[in-house]
Design an enzyme around this catalytic site. Sequence first.
Site, mmCIF file in Angstrom:
data_model
loop_
_atom_site.group_PDB
_atom_site.id
_atom_site.type_symbol
_atom_site.label_atom_id
_atom_site.label_comp_id
_atom_site.label_asym_id
_atom_site.label_seq_id
_atom_site.Cartn_x
_atom_site.Cartn_y
_atom_site.Cartn_z
ATOM 1 N N GLU A 67 55.784 98.910 41.595
ATOM 2 C CA GLU A 67 56.108 98.201 42.839
ATOM 3 C C GLU A 67 57.052 97.031 42.582
ATOM 4 O OE1 GLU A 67 52.176 98.595 45.641
ATOM 5 O OE2 GLU A 67 52.013 97.327 43.866
ATOM 6 N N GLU A 116 69.048 88.902 47.747
ATOM 7 C CA GLU A 116 68.502 90.238 48.047
ATOM 8 C C GLU A 116 68.866 91.268 46.975
ATOM 9 O OE1 GLU A 116 68.421 91.955 51.937
ATOM 10 O OE2 GLU A 116 68.255 90.000 52.910
ATOM 11 N N ASP A 119 71.668 81.817 51.231
ATOM 12 C CA ASP A 119 71.453 82.380 52.558
ATOM 13 C C ASP A 119 70.353 81.512 53.154
ATOM 14 O OD1 ASP A 119 70.618 83.692 54.809
ATOM 15 O OD2 ASP A 119 70.405 85.661 53.883
#
EC number: 3.1.13.4
Length: 555
Positions: free
Chosen positions: A276, A240, A410
């Site tokens: 973006e 992340e 993860d």
Amino acid sequence: MRLIGMPKEKYDPPDPRRIYTIMSAEEVANGKKSHWAELEISGRVRSLSTSLWSLTHLTALHLNDNNLARIPPDIAKLHNLVYLDLSSNKLRSLPAELGNMVSLRELLLNDNYLRVLPYELGRLFQLQTLGLTGNPLSQDIMSLYQDPDGTRKLLNFMLDNLAVHPEQLPPRPWITLKERDQILPSASFTVMCYNVLCDKYATRQLYGYCPSWALNWEYRKKGIMEEIVNWDADIISLQEVETEQYFTLFLPALKDRGYDGFFSPKSRAKIMSEQERKHVDGCAIFFKTEKFTLVQKHTVEFNQVAMANSDGSEAMLNRVMTKDNIGVAVVLEVHKELFGTGMKPIHAADKQLLIVANAHMHWDPEYSDVKLIQTMMFVSEVKNILEKASSRPGSPTADPNSIPLVLCADLNSLPDSGVVEYLSNGGVADNHKDFKELRYNECLMNFSCSGKNGSSEGRITHGFQLKSAYENNLMPYTNYTFDFKGVIDYIFYSKTHMNVLGVLGPLDPQWLVENNITGCPHPHIPSDHFSLLTQLELHPPLLPLVNGVHLPNRR
């Protein structure tokens, strides 16, 4: 990260016209069990019996229209209450402990003598209705309360201004599992695995129990970097990581500390505008250049692997290919200096390679099949990387298992999942329940070490011999939110080459309970995940001469 979100399900308040059924003497005699989750106390009551606080099964408590002048802190023992009506009493203050009743959806305090409210009420992040009318509260409070969405605004204001206690975290313990080998040559290094919670996922909708200032990335990034720098791991695997933050924060800060790194964003970044793209998260691996040299780096895009191996499976195309998770892997050369002193050095022609892989699997609990197949695809691709690396000039042998593997991830999967079974046991049945009886069988064989035409005996296997660094419940949870607390982050390693010398233990669970920390992030805990850290001992597959004799690898 486990994106389940704050409970926003429809809440139905108790029906005031409800009808109760009183059990007959015969029903009692026959052993019929009663069930009552609501209690109403009326009749101008001035004080409450302490035995009331033992009724922890209650979900609704009606104390309105009495003469209560105070409510004791013990009311917080009724932790299952979702409805509490204290309207039309003579209350002049409220106990701060009311803020610990985080299951509350409705709190009615109308028509009392309240002039102030404890800021601890801001912790009631699931509250949907707050009744405050008819109290001599300050204009500041009432103006917030009377705004559209006033309950939420007032609670947020109180939470953001609530003093943080305690002032600091207790240290996490280091758990020693084995002493380093003093006879045979070995290299020791540390590995960290850490989901840092990307800024775009850190919203009040998901983490309503955390003050907005403590969710802010500018605040959280300091705690995250402090965690990383403090433990000073030789290899760091992060999930992340926002693209922009990799290039502006993580890479520069860690390069200053002697690391180099590799990063890839999720596949969606390819079709986004430059602006973006900055906010797409991905996976990163960092390593200390004084201990390792980069040989190769690879990105594994799961949607591309799924497309190439779908073999006409609709489930593969519609469920797996649509998820844009990725994994990254680096092949490192371990510097000879790491293998200790006073022992015969590894032959100059030998190069000890190490592969480090890092991935973040799909989050949704309803997609256990996708998580398992993503894991299979990643391990299969890592196997291909190892085979290519082992055939390079100067590499020790063509056997992929001769190159040790450290797999950080993860996995968004619990220890009893098919994903963890697959990694730990070398394979999983092709009809495992996590596949949800969907038609994957043909394409799954593409990822089995026996190959598409091999004999699998109903199992999808991977050929690695992997073990989790955190075995025997050393961590009760790696992800700690209000909705979910469990182990979903892992460090696996090749048990034929390595031992675990120690791991970083958990934050004291009792401390979390005593301080009413119902979820992370928290002002002292910058992510919803806890970092994993292990010290590994690596033995080269071909051991040097000791007293003129080659000692066999003991594993």
